[in-house]
Enzyme design. Structure first.
Site, short mmCIF file in Angstrom:
data_model
loop_
_atom_site.label_atom_id
_atom_site.label_comp_id
_atom_site.label_asym_id
_atom_site.label_seq_id
_atom_site.Cartn_x
_atom_site.Cartn_y
_atom_site.Cartn_z
N TYR A 103 41.04 49.34 50.34
CA TYR A 103 39.61 49.57 50.05
C TYR A 103 39.25 49.33 48.57
O TYR A 103 40.11 49.08 47.75
CB TYR A 103 39.11 50.90 50.59
N GLU A 104 37.96 49.32 48.29
CA GLU A 104 37.44 48.95 46.96
C GLU A 104 37.90 47.57 46.53
O GLU A 104 38.18 47.33 45.35
CB GLU A 104 37.87 49.97 45.90
N GLY A 105 37.96 46.65 47.47
CA GLY A 105 38.43 45.30 47.13
C GLY A 105 39.92 45.24 47.38
O GLY A 105 40.70 45.81 46.61
N ARG A 136 37.35 51.25 41.18
CA ARG A 136 38.61 50.52 41.28
C ARG A 136 39.68 51.15 40.39
O ARG A 136 40.84 51.28 40.80
CB ARG A 136 38.39 49.06 40.89
N MET A 147 31.67 50.15 41.50
CA MET A 147 32.91 49.58 42.00
C MET A 147 33.97 49.51 40.92
O MET A 147 35.13 49.83 41.16
CB MET A 147 32.65 48.16 42.52
#
Lengths: 770, 594
Positions: free
Chosen positions: B439-441, B295, B291
């Site tokens: 996405y990805e947080g 990110r 992640m």
């Protein structure tokens, strides 16, 4: 007749420790034991030598050793002829004790009190066959080890004991030795060891039965339950593993068959095996824990309870430990082995205690106090029962088929063992009635002042309490009592507001430490974001606040106990007077984190040194005198040592009993009120650069001998620069000295090595030598 | 239709001028890498993106992916482009030579990622996930897993995915339900349903390696009970050849606002054979390795779109004739002046440029620190750089993607009505960029990561690696009078950031809501100052433009830096005021009144 001289017979660990504590109160004491073997020094003399080396230190000042007169019991008994109190502390051998009492009876002065430090033998057995006149002056005074640090003193007297003599001993123990005196009934093991012995044995057996590791057991049966953070195994190591079977054996030999201790009194083979092999705890080769010193360094090891081998400790991972954060009940209700363990140990111990309360003590409050002071429990057993709730507990016990002690039933009916009523506490007596808690006269703690009261002022870091007679008490409430802008703000507000309604201020709190210093976290965060002007602002704010306090139009008394370090020490140095608990550890330790004291600490210590008539004249001796303790970050190991180091002045006072500290401080503050005038501004005479050069010579020689790192040199040189008056020789005002402190602080704070030290201290609680 | 143009000159400049070469020379990946080689790689990459990936961007968007007979088909041209991508050796650029990779630094591969995503974000996503799977197995995998999967992933022969989200478990991973049951013969059988799985199925590779978060039967509740598993779409035979299907089935494709050529799948796992990756119940750690890298990559995606949108807008503003210069016609011989002459158009173009180039320079700084944190021989240097990367990751992700969207939006605005027409291609940037903020947080989560974790960690230690160098930079720039007009506003913004940081740390200690409420604004303030530092660094490297090989380029850098300091960094005072106002007003509002 006040007690002015004490005799102690038996120079073992306990007898010698008791003698040392008496000397700590500056009372002369005679210590008698056998003659030395082969013409060597007698045992009492040897014991004093050991006391001087003991750790933690038995003496509050090494000078106190001279107050102990060693002697040989068989030859120098007459040394006791003028003693007002004679304490027998020989081994638990009734015949031996009797022989000694016979001897004492022949020489003791009329009315002199005699007591035994026995931990198990009942009073009635001790006095059997002794003359009535001796019995009148006899009692049991059971000290706990080490006598300087453990505050509990269990006292057993009989109806024959002279009330006046008893009161003299009690008064002396309380006021002069600082003991928390607990009156016990004449039953085996008295209070603390009876319950404590049951608790430890229960904790040992249950850990083995449930298959917990030592680390797990200590993590559960420690801090989460309000027990000492060492946990039970760590505590057994401290007490000495060999003492466990000893205590249990003697208790069992005296207790009736139906006592619940018998059911758990078998010594597990693991323990006896350890003792046989010399693993008797910290005093021996190790115990449940040991320090393995090898070529690879020192590391802590722990005993594997199953395999019996030592291994590296592992961090216990139990869900019940996480659950414990939401309360004691949550821990006890958790189904994992940690929860089961907590539940079994605690419930059995509490049921045992509740069932014998009226047998061993006059009231439950006494039992709670004994366990708090003698075993360092945070809460006594009845306080724990109240915390758990009687109804919850009864339900729990019933579901496990355990009989409910009547006292517990009664407390469930009326709503607890304790209740608060107005400004006082009440406890439940054996007849199910609430009684007012009473204590020795003159005891007045901050907790007492707070009962039923509201603070006069409050913010996130401090509270201000009215403690009567026109005196306010400022209490720190921050984490570890570290000093932060909130506390400074409260001080500023107090200086401004106090004169309108009150006449004096005491600065005091009941935390384990008065203050560990300024909040380093704030400094580190500010350093991390390079907020140097904020750092300087914080330094200036502290200086201004402390100066305002010093020159306030009312007297200020600091009343510390425990550590008073860095900014906490500087605050005390600005007070008109200090009333310190004897266990006060003071020091300006800023150099340990790569800084110099800059809340007026350099200035105040220099002022104390400049005014000290014992120092040679001239500008250099005070500078030298202040430089050494600050550069070495020296911390006094007692209030007495703080006095020797010049941190306490002749008019500052020491209280032996922490429960009397606040009342003493208040009295001292009130004594300063009439005709109070703030101190006058002081002008220093400082040597300037030439003085600095002299100090730097010493610093550099330390560096050459590799006793000081490069950063040590940088910090010490900056300190020398401040203390010698910067670039200027001659008169230096307080404001000028403060400006030097500030500039040195900020310059050092900007250095990455200082940041590394601050960070290391915050994360590891010890200094980094870089 | 807008042609894609890679920001090659800027990238080559950054690579040559802005990297700490003295430190980088000590890293293994850099020892063979000189500026000439980097130039060549970037040029080759730019050509590939412009000629192969960009032309199928809009067609891919129109056509989308199809699910037929349980298999996903990517749009026309994608399988062929992917084949060329693999043949060119692009997937293996920063992989370990041990697994057939080229071992080039991430600093370089991030620039290539930017180009790929600027040219065709949908295409870039397939590659991003494969890279993520490669690195997760490389860091956490057993030797067996490594030898089974890494070479095929590095070469791009197989692709990868990250399977986290379930219908009831999005940001809150503690809620996930997929089960992995240990088997007697070793390994696990995995069952469960996952949604929003990018590249969950496609026709680009012969196998897809899914990394799946699931619970074992005895696992504790919450995130501490999650484990990570490797689940190939097709089982592998003893000899390594592909066997039968492994019970992973794509049951539906999501219909999305953008990135329509990227397949976003509902995946069902039924009795799929799975291997544990990393420690049992340590799944979150393994996933976070992926992640955190991902990110940064997503931040770079945003910057890629910003670069593409900027170039499209500039081209249009030059050729489109409309209206006259307010002070009189600039090109009287033509029917109208080009858009470029209008102040508001210039404002938009400069804003786009300042954001895109500034964010690119910042991302490159972080990428370089990432390389140092992974490869430097000195452990302290590795740790310090790791802390810097960890601090800056949420900023690069959040700000990079916000910039991608904002710049794409400005490009549409520059185009006016024509920007809203699909065949002109710029509206696709807006739709594609939108997902990167989620996405990805989601970006709000990034802000919480910054204030809740990165800021207080070790009493603000991570911050030291940003604040101290900037303080030192400011002090040294103060000695250069020709930089004064840039440094003064930057110094002020830095002061605001310091005060806001102290305020958040103090208040957040007492009450987490006080730190969470202004978190997004704080992240933006931080990002503004960080990009400001990058602009000042670029300006400092471009002084005396007339004496440099490319004077026009250097002058443009100085002028854009000036624009940034005057017109963008000035937003810092508004953000500062809002942050310092705290959470009270936000909290006081009656929930029923919404």
């Amino acid at each position: 007749m006040a007690i002015r001289k004490v005799g102690v017979i038996g120079a073992g660990v306990m007898g010698a420790g008791i003698a040392a504590q008496i000397s700590n109160a500056r009372i002369p004491v005679v210590l008698l034991d056998r003659a030395g073997e082969n013409g060597g020094p007698n045992l009492a003399k040897q014991a004093i030598g050991k006391l001087l080396k003991s750790k933690p230190a038995a003496f509050m000042s090494r000078r106190n050793a001279r107050l102990i007169t060693p002697g040989v019991l068989e030859q120098e008994l007459e040394l006791l002829a003028d003693a007002d109190w004679i304490i027998e502390a020989v081994s638990e051998d009734l015949a031996l004790k009797h022989a000694i009492y016979q001897k004492i009876a022949t020489i003791r002065k009329r009315g002199a009190m005699v007591s035994s430090n026995t931990s198990t033998i009942p009073l009635r057995a001790l006095v059997k066959g002794l003359p009535r006149s001796f019995q009148r002056n006899f009692l049991i005074t059971h000290f706990f080890n080490p006598p300087r640090y453990m505050r509990l003193l269990e006292v057993v007297s009989s109806e024959k004991t002279s009330i006046r003599g008893l009161e003299e001993v009690l008064h002396f123990a309380d006021h002069v030795l600082g003991k928390g005196v607990v009156r016990c009934k004449d039953t085996p093991g008295f209070i603390a060891n009876r319950i404590g012995g049951f608790w430890l044995q229960c904790a040992l057996l249950e850990a083995l039965e449930l298959g917990l590791t030592v680390e797990e057991a200590d993590a559960v049966c420690g801090r989460p339950m309000g027990f000492p953070k060492t946990g039970v195994f760590g505590l057994m190591d401290l007490i000495g593993l060999d003492l466990m079977p000893h205590i249990l054996g003697s208790l069992c030999s005296l207790l009736p068959q139906e006592d619940a201790l018998h059911a758990i009194s078998d010594i597990p083979p693991l323990l006896s095996g350890l003792i046989e092999r010399g693993y008797t705890g910290r005093k021996g080769k190790g115990g449940f824990y040991r320090l393995n010193v090898s070529a690879k360094g020192r590391h802590k090891e722990v005993l594997d309870l199953q395999g019996g081998e030592y291994r590296r400790p592992e961090k216990p991972r139990l869900e019940s430990l996480a659950a414990a954060k939401s309360g004691l009940r949550a821990l006890l209700e958790h189904p994992d082995r940690g929860g089961q363990y907590a539940s079994r140990v605690l419930l059995r111990t509490l049921v045992y205690t509740a069932s014998l309360a009226s047998e061993i003590a006059d009231d439950i409050a006494t039992i709670d106090q004994a366990m708090r002071l003698g075993y360092n429990w945070r809460y006594g057993p009845f306080e724990l029962l109240d915390r758990l709730g009687a109804n919850w507990l009864i339900e729990r016990l019933e579901s496990e088929g355990i009989a409910i002690p009547p006292a517990l039933k009664k407390s469930a009916e009326v709503g607890g063992f304790y209740k608060k009523k107005g400004a006082g506490h009440q406890y439940l007596d054996a007849n199910g009635q609430y009684q007012k808690s009473t204590r020795a006269s003159g005891i007045y703690t901050l907790s007492d002042a707070k009962l039923g009261a509201k603070p006069v002022a409050v913010n996130a870091g401090a509270k201000l309490w009215d403690i009567g007679d026109g005196v306010l008490c400022l209490e720190f409430c921050s984490k570890m009592n570290s000093l932060d802008p909130d506390i400074l703000g409260m001080l500023v507000q107090t200086v401004a507001d106090l004169p309108r309604s009150h006449q004096a201020l005491v600065i005091h709190n009941e935390g384990p430490n008065f203050s560990v210093g300024a909040n380093l976290g704030l400094l580190l965060f500010a350093s991390n974001i390079a907020a140097w002007s904020e750092v300087e602002g914080l330094v200036k704010a502290g200086q201004d606040t402390y100066s305002a306090l010093k020159y306030a139009p009312f007297p200020v008394v600091g009343a510390p106990a425990g550590m008073a370090l860095g900014g906490g020490c500087e605050l005390l140095l600005h007070c008109d007077a200090i009333q310190a608990h004897s266990e006060t550890y003071m020091g300006l330790v800023e150099t340990g984190v790569g800084l110099v004291p800059a809340w007026g600490g350099c200035k105040e210590l220099l002022g104390r040194m400049s005014r000290d008539p014992r120092r040679p004249r001239g500008p250099m001796p005070p500078v030298q005198g202040a430089f050494e303790p600050i550069a070495e970050a020296r911390v006094s190991t007692s209030a007495a040592e703080a006095r020797e180091g010049g941190f306490l002045r002749p008019h500052d006072r020491i209280s032996m009993n922490p429960e009397r500290l606040l009342a003493d401080a208040k009295a001292l503050a009130l004594s300063l009120v009439p005709k109070y005038k703030p101190p006058e501004l002081f002008v220093f005479q400082l040597p300037g650069p030439s003085g600095r050069a002299a100090l730097e010579l010493a610093i550099n020689s330390f560096h050459r001998r590799r006793l000081a790192t490069e950063h040590d040199v940088r910090v010490a040189s900056k300190l020398a620069w401040v203390l010698s008056g910067g670039e200027q020789e001659g008169p230096c005002t307080e404001a000028q000295l403060l400006a030097l402190e500030r500039s040195a602080f900020v310059e050092l704070a900007r250095h990455p090595d200082t940041t590394a030290r601050v960070e290391y201290m915050l994360e590891n609680g010890k200094p980094l030598r870089n | 239709m807008a042609d894609y143009k890679a920001s090659l000159t800027d990238m080559q400049y950054l690579f040559r001028e802005m990297l700490p070469w003295e430190t980088l020379r000590e890293l293994p990946g850099y020892q063979e890498l000189d500026a000439e080689l980097a130039d060549a790689v970037l040029e080759e990459g730019a050509r590939f993106c412009e000629e192969v990936l960009a032309p199928i961007n809009r067609s891919g968007d129109e056509e989308g992916c199809r699910l037929e007979d349980g298999r996903v088909h990517t749009p026309g041209g994608f399988p062929e482009a992917y084949q060329r991508y693999v043949e060119g050796g692009w997937p293996a650029l920063n992989c370990d030579p041990e697994h057939g990779g080229q071992g080039l630094p991430r600093t370089l591969s991030f620039l290539l990622e930017e180009m790929v995503c600027g040219a065709n974000l949908s295409f870039g996503i397939y590659q991003l996930l494969t890279q993520g799977a490669y690195h997760a197995i490389n860091i956490h995998g057993s030797e067996v897993l490594k030898s089974t999967y890494l070479e095929a992933l590095a070469s791009g022969r197989w692709a990868g995915t990250m399977c986290l989200t379930e219908p009831q478990s999005g940001t809150d991973l503690g809620l996930l339900r997929s089960r992995a049951i240990p088997m007697e013969e070793g390994g696990y059988r995995l069952a469960g349903s996952k949604i929003f799985i990018s590249a969950g199925d496609h026709d680009l590779t012969e196998n897809i390696i899914h990394l799946v978060l699931a619970r074992t039967p005895d696992a504790p509740a919450g995130v501490r009970g999650i484990s990570l598993f490797v689940v190939p779409a097709r089982q592998l035979n003893e000899d390594g050849s592909l066997g039968k299907d492994n019970g992973v089935c794509c049951s539906a494709l999501e219909h999305k606002m953008g990135i329509r050529a990227s397949s976003t799948c509902v995946l069902n796992f039924e009795d799929a054979r799975a291997e544990l990756l990393g420690e049992l119940h340590g799944g979150l750690r393994g996933m976070f390795t992926m992640m955190n890298l991902a990110r940064l990559s997503v931040g770079v995606q945003g910057i890629g779109i910003a670069g593409a949108a900027y170039h499209a807008a500039v081209a249009y503003a030059r050729e489109r004739l409309q209206g006259r210069d307010l002070r009189g016609a600039r090109f009287p011989e033509q029917a109208a002046d080009p858009l470029m002459v209008h102040p508001d158009i210039r404002r938009m173009l400069l804003t786009m440029r300042a954001w895109a180039e500034g964010a690119r320079a910042l991302a490159l700084r972080v990428a370089t620190a990432l390389d140092i944190s992974l490869e430097h021989p000195d452990p302290e240097c590795r740790r310090d750089n790791h802390e810097f990367v960890s601090l800056m990751t949420p900023i690069v992700k959040s700000l990079g993607t916000d910039i991608g969207f904002d710049v794409a939006n400005l490009a549409v605005q520059t185009y006016g009505g024509h920007g809203y027409i699909r065949e002109n291609g710029v509206e696709q940037y807006v739709r594609d960029a939108r997902i990167t903020q989620i996405y990805e947080g989601a970006n709000g989560i990034q802000a919480l990561d910054l204030v809740g974790r990165k800021l207080p960690e070790r009493t603000g230690r991570n911050l030291r690696h940003f604040f101290h160098p900037l303080q030192a930079d400011l002090e040294s720039w103060q000695q250069q009078p020709e930089l004064h007009h840039l440094i003064e506003p930057l110094g002020k913004a830095f002061g605001r950031l310091q005060r806001a940081t102290a305020q958040l740390a103090l208040k957040g200690l007492q009450d987490p809501v006080q730190a969470a409420a202004p978190a997004s604004e704080y992240l933006r303030l931080f990002g503004l100052v960080a990009i400001g530092q990058s602009w000042a660094q670029m300006a400092a490297s471009c002084l005396q433009p007339e004496s440099r090989p490319n004077p026009a380029f250097c002058q443009a850098k100085l002028d854009t830096a000036h624009f940034y300091m005057r017109h963008i960094l000035s937003q810092s005072s508004g953000l500062f005021a809002s942050i310092m106002a705290g959470a009270d007003v936000l909290e006081a509002f009656d929930e029923d009144a919404f």
